[in-house]
Design a protein around this motif. Structure first.
Motif, PDB file in Angstrom:
ATOM      1  N   CYS A  87      10.385  25.795  45.315  1.00 51.34           N
ATOM      2  CA  CYS A  87      10.912  26.024  46.960  1.00 51.34           C
ATOM      3  C   CYS A  87       9.899  24.777  47.494  1.00 51.34           C
ATOM      4  N   CYS A  90       7.182  25.594  50.785  1.00 53.34           N
ATOM      5  CA  CYS A  90       6.527  26.072  50.573  1.00 53.34           C
ATOM      6  C   CYS A  90       5.904  26.314  49.200  1.00 53.34           C
ATOM      7  N   CYS A 111      14.509  31.020  49.709  1.00 56.53           N
ATOM      8  CA  CYS A 111      13.500  31.695  49.087  1.00 56.53           C
ATOM      9  C   CYS A 111      12.916  32.697  49.372  1.00 56.53           C
ATOM     10  N   LYS A 113      10.371  33.810  50.544  1.00 59.78           N
ATOM     11  CA  LYS A 113       8.969  33.454  51.307  1.00 59.78           C
ATOM     12  C   LYS A 113       9.300  32.646  52.807  1.00 59.78           C
ATOM     13  N   CYS A 114      10.224  32.665  52.734  1.00 53.74           N
ATOM     14  CA  CYS A 114      10.637  30.948  53.996  1.00 53.74           C
ATOM     15  C   CYS A 114      12.276  30.472  54.003  1.00 53.74           C
TER      16      CYS A 114
END
Ligand SMILES: [Zn+2]
Length: 137
Positions: A87, A90, A111, A113-114
């Motif tokens: 990614c 991040c 992703c 996470k983000c």
């Protein structure tokens, strides 16, 4: 592509070997059948033919199985191709086995996470022996 060219050479050699073995097997079979057919004449030559034919068949069958086993072992030994997904936002990295359709800078799912798009940043063959070098595909 050192690994691929090496395995191609190995396959070429063993296919030649296979041909030699098959010819030996065929000739031995002919000798065996011919020997058996003239066996009732009780000549020594017939017994020699049967013996040589039998030994030839046994040996070539044995070598054939050995070669096949070595070939299947070779297939397993080939190191897997690894795809690294990253990614850009991040920096989350994911490593998985190469899948059909993978290419450099291909955009993949969001992703974890983000939720931004992830991208394939590396595709390489994992070499376990020697110095764990990353060989580019
Ligand atoms: Zn991210």
């Amino acid at each position: 592509m050192t690994v691929t060219s090496q395995s191609t050479t190995a396959t070429r050699i063993s296919s030649f070997m296979l041909m030699v073995i098959l010819v030996t097997l065929a000739l031995s079979l002919v000798a065996l059948i011919f020997g058996v057919s003239v066996l009732d004449q009780n000549s020594e030559a017939a017994w020699v033919l049967v013996l040589v034919g039998f030994l030839g068949v046994a040996t070539s069958t044995y070598v054939l199985f050995q070669t096949r086993r070595r070939l299947s072992k070779l297939k397993i030994v080939v190191p897997p191709v690894i795809t690294t997904i990253e990614c850009k936002k991040c920096g989350v990295k994911d490593v998985r086995e190469f899948q059909r359709g993978d290419y450099m800078f291909k955009e993949l799912g969001p992703c974890q996470k983000c939720n931004d798009k992830m991208m394939i940043t590396a595709i390489y063959r994992e070499v376990k022996d020697k110095e764990k070098a990353k060989v580019p595909v």
